[in-house]
Structures are given as structure tokens and as C-alpha cells.
Design a protein around this motif. Structure first.
Motif, PDB file in Angstrom:
ATOM      1  N   LEU A 104      74.305  -8.442  33.999  1.00 40.54           N
ATOM      2  CA  LEU A 104      74.504  -8.598  35.443  1.00 40.54           C
ATOM      3  C   LEU A 104      75.679  -9.522  35.739  1.00 40.54           C
ATOM      4  CD1 LEU A 104      70.854  -8.990  36.802  1.00 40.54           C
ATOM      5  CD2 LEU A 104      72.206  -6.901  36.571  1.00 40.54           C
ATOM      6  N   ARG A 105      76.405  -9.192  36.789  1.00 42.13           N
ATOM      7  CA  ARG A 105      77.516 -10.030  37.244  1.00 42.13           C
ATOM      8  C   ARG A 105      77.259 -10.398  38.696  1.00 42.13           C
ATOM      9  NH1 ARG A 105      77.690 -10.324  32.750  1.00 42.13           N
ATOM     10  NH2 ARG A 105      79.310  -9.736  31.241  1.00 42.13           N
ATOM     11  N   ILE A 106      76.709 -11.586  38.885  1.00 42.10           N
ATOM     12  CA  ILE A 106      76.352 -12.049  40.231  1.00 42.10           C
ATOM     13  C   ILE A 106      77.016 -13.392  40.474  1.00 42.10           C
ATOM     14  CG2 ILE A 106      74.462 -12.790  41.738  1.00 42.10           C
ATOM     15  CD1 ILE A 106      72.693 -10.810  40.195  1.00 42.10           C
ATOM     16  N   GLU A 107      77.749 -13.486  41.549  1.00 37.88           N
ATOM     17  CA  GLU A 107      78.484 -14.703  41.857  1.00 37.88           C
ATOM     18  C   GLU A 107      77.637 -15.655  42.701  1.00 37.88           C
ATOM     19  OE1 GLU A 107      82.217 -13.879  43.630  1.00 37.88           O
ATOM     20  OE2 GLU A 107      82.950 -12.629  41.972  1.00 37.88           O
ATOM     21  N   SER A 108      77.687 -16.914  42.328  1.00 39.55           N
ATOM     22  CA  SER A 108      77.024 -17.968  43.104  1.00 39.55           C
ATOM     23  C   SER A 108      77.778 -19.268  42.871  1.00 39.55           C
ATOM     24  CB  SER A 108      75.564 -18.135  42.673  1.00 39.55           C
ATOM     25  OG  SER A 108      74.979 -19.244  43.337  1.00 39.55           O
ATOM     26  N   ASP A 254      70.056 -11.002  45.337  1.00 41.12           N
ATOM     27  CA  ASP A 254      71.199 -10.457  44.600  1.00 41.12           C
ATOM     28  C   ASP A 254      70.792 -10.062  43.177  1.00 41.12           C
ATOM     29  OD1 ASP A 254      72.876 -10.766  46.758  1.00 41.12           O
ATOM     30  OD2 ASP A 254      73.760 -12.644  46.059  1.00 41.12           O
ATOM     31  N   ILE A 255      69.975 -10.907  42.523  1.00 43.22           N
ATOM     32  CA  ILE A 255      69.512 -10.589  41.174  1.00 43.22           C
ATOM     33  C   ILE A 255      68.625  -9.339  41.210  1.00 43.22           C
ATOM     34  CG2 ILE A 255      68.074 -11.369  39.250  1.00 43.22           C
ATOM     35  CD1 ILE A 255      69.015 -14.208  39.821  1.00 43.22           C
ATOM     36  N   GLY A 258      70.696  -6.278  41.598  1.00 46.08           N
ATOM     37  CA  GLY A 258      71.408  -5.990  40.365  1.00 46.08           C
ATOM     38  C   GLY A 258      70.504  -5.360  39.324  1.00 46.08           C
TER      39      GLY A 258
END
Length: 336
Positions: A104-108, A254-255, A258
């Protein structure tokens, strides 16, 4: 233009225990009032001979059932099957289920996520080979490699040192235990809907306590770790579960999105802990298909809206967005 169908039929194929917990009168009644009929599928008859259903909701396994779903799909190509058997099978292996998290590519800006260190052990020789998994630190959680919902797959233990390895039977997964304040977050996913609740978990294990503990405890015995002189109830009372900060809602959402896209599943939940060493570090430790939704607040409304969304998509109508849900306190146990 084709005439719109007045009722939407959802056939469900569930084991008796799951059926009793999920198919409640409250859900059936609410769904019916919205034009959705929940119809039990007879496991003694071929699926293709029943219905026809607009949607098949299932949690059955085996090659015969998989074949029946394929035949049903061939007969009724517009029907929706929740969910694909191939996608579900990925969650039956505790290594493959969490591999997707690393992808997973999740920005925070402030929060990070991942999985605990873990290794799969296929035989006794590897189990006692300290070099094979020296990157793991005790304590570790021992879990069966297969996670198919059976009683055997739920038998887990907390291992404190090498002496505790003697009772383990490969194939197993050894997952490094991470102190997390005795709280676990269960994130339920129903299509686009995401709901986060919190519940009690295993108590933390200090370095001092680790040296005084025997090698192995089954999860049913782990409550003894809470304290030798305090009751389990007192331990959690002092922990102030109700004051535990919940994960950021947008981050969990978001997770969840994803995972839903990567797993190609609509109905699942995942268990999250907060690493006490880093207040903004979250670890996903388990993913379950079709969990105990009846324990989720307002599950009847959530599932009815989900079925309506499917019906509207089939009919080509404009679909309103789901409420993304929120994080809500829940101190009691949630089924998985």
C-alpha cells in the motif's frame, strides 16, 4: 428502456453459526422495507437451480462450492457475488494476507503504518534454529499458518522464550509481540463504508515481567499477565480504556480503501494496534473476511445501504456516496 425490477434478491449461503449471528430479524426487516429480500440458499440443492438471485452473499469454502459459484455466474452473468472465492482464499494464509499491507502507498504527514516482524515456520528443525529467525525478539505470538475460520485456526499462544517453542506445531507463523497499551482497534469495511471500534487486547509485557514468565501461554491464559496481584477487571479499569485515543479517522479510511482495492474484497475487517514506542505508528496484525458485523454499531443500516448501493449500480442509477463512518468506542469483544 428495461423496466426496473421492484425487488432485489440477495441469496445468502452461510454456516449455521454465521447465519444465526448475521441474519437477524432486525436486518431482514429493515432490508425488506428498502426493497431487498434476504433469501436462504439451500446447500442441499445446486445453486444454479435456485433463485435467480441478484446477489449471492456467502462464506462457504471448498472446491464444490467454488464450482457452483462459477456455474451460477455463467448462468446469471449480471449477478453480483460477494466475494470472489479466489480473493477470499488469500486471507486463509496469514503470510499472504498481510503481504498486501506492505504494497500500500498511503500518504500521511504524521502517521505511519505497517505490520509486525514475522516469519513462517514449516518444520520443527527451523523452529529450533535460532539463526533462522534471529531478527525476531521475544515475546512472539504463535499463530497457525492457515486462517480458515476453523477452531484450530484460532488457537494462538504467546511465547516468552525458547523453552516455549516445544509445544508449538508447525506450520505456524511467529509474529513479534508489540506492546500496544492493551487496546486493539477493529476496522470494519462494508464496501465504501468504514467503521473503527476499540476493544480490550493483550496486556503489555515489560522486560522485567518477561524474565519471570514461563515459556508459553495460550491466549485463554494470557489474562493472567494483567497482574499477579490485580484482577483482570482492575487492570483494564486502571488502563482507562474509555480514554484511549482513537486512530485518525481519515487515516484508517485511507488504509481500508487501499486494502479493499488490493484485496478485491468488499466485506472484511482488519485489526490494528498502536505501537506504544511510537504514538503515531500503527501495525496491522490480522485481516478477516466477512467478520461479525452484528457487533458493529448500526450494522443493519450499514448492510442495507450496501445492498441498495449494489442494486442501484446494477440498475445504472446515480449512487449517493456512503458515509465513511467514524471511529467509535467499543470496549467489549467483537467477533471476527
Amino acid at each position: 428502456m428495461a423496466e426496473k425490477k421492484s425487488r432485489f434478491e440477495v441469496g445468502y449461503a452461510l454456516l449455521p453459526k454465521k447465519q444465526n449471528s448475521f441474519i437477524r430479524d432486525s436486518l431482514v426487516s429493515l432490508a425488506k422495507s428498502a426493497g431487498i429480500d434476504l433469501v436462504k440458499i439451500d446447500p442441499e440443492r445446486p445453486l444454479a437451480d435456485q433463485g435467480p438471485f441478484d446477489c449471492v452473499l456467502h462464506k462457504l469454502y471448498g472446491e464444490d462450492w467454488k464450482r457452483q459459484l462459477l456455474e451460477f455466474r455463467a448462468e446469471y452473468p449480471n449477478a453480483v457475488i460477494l466475494d470472489s472465492p479466489d480473493a477470499i482464499e488469500r486471507l486463509h494464509n496469514r503470510i499472504s494476507m498481510l503481504q498486501v499491507v506492505s504494497e500500500l502507498r498511503i500518504e500521511s504527514r504524521s502517521d505511519t503504518f505497517g505490520i509486525p516482524k514475522q516469519i513462517v515456520i514449516y518444520d520443527k528443525e527451523t523452529l529450533f534454529d535460532r539463526q533462522a529467525w534471529e531478527f525476531l525478539k521475544f515475546p512472539v505470538i504463535a499463530k497457525p499458518l492457515v486462517a480458515d475460520g476453523s477452531a484450530k485456526s484460532h488457537k494462538m499462544s504467546l511465547v516468552f522464550n525458547h523453552d516455549g517453542l516445544n509445544k508449538l506445531k508447525p506450520p505456524i507463523v511467529l509474529q513479534e509481540f508489540v506492546n500496544h497499551g492493551g487496546v486493539i482497534f477493529k476496522v470494519y469495511v462494508v464496501g465504501e463504508y468504514v467503521k473503527c471500534v476499540k476493544r480490550k487486547s493483550l496486556p503489555d509485557v515489560s522486560e522485567e515481567k518477561l524474565t519471570n514468565l514461563e515459556g508459553y501461554l495460550s491466549f485463554s491464559q494470557v489474562s493472567n499477565l494483567a497482574a499477579h496481584e490485580k484482577s483482570d477487571e482492575m487492570y483494564y479499569k486502571e488502563m482507562h480504556l474509555e480514554d484511549t485515543e482513537l486512530p485518525p479517522q481519515s487515516f484508517m479510511t485511507d488504509i481500508a480503501r487501499g486494502l479493499r482495492q488490493a484485496l478485491k474484497l468488499n466485506l472484511f475487517n482488519f485489526d490494528v494496534i498502536r505501537d506504544t514506542r511510537f504514538g503515531n505508528r500503527y501495525l496491522i496484525i490480522d485481516i478477516n473476511y466477512f467478520p461479525g458485523y452484528a457487533k458493529m454499531p448500526d450494522y443493519e443500516t450499514v448492510l442495507t445501504n450496501f445492498f441498495l448501493d449494489i442494486a442501484n449500480r446494477i440498475n445504472g442509477e446515480v449512487v449517493e456516496s456512503f458515509d465513511e463512518g467514524n471511529c467509535e468506542e467499543k470496549a467489549d469483544s467483537d467477533a471476527s
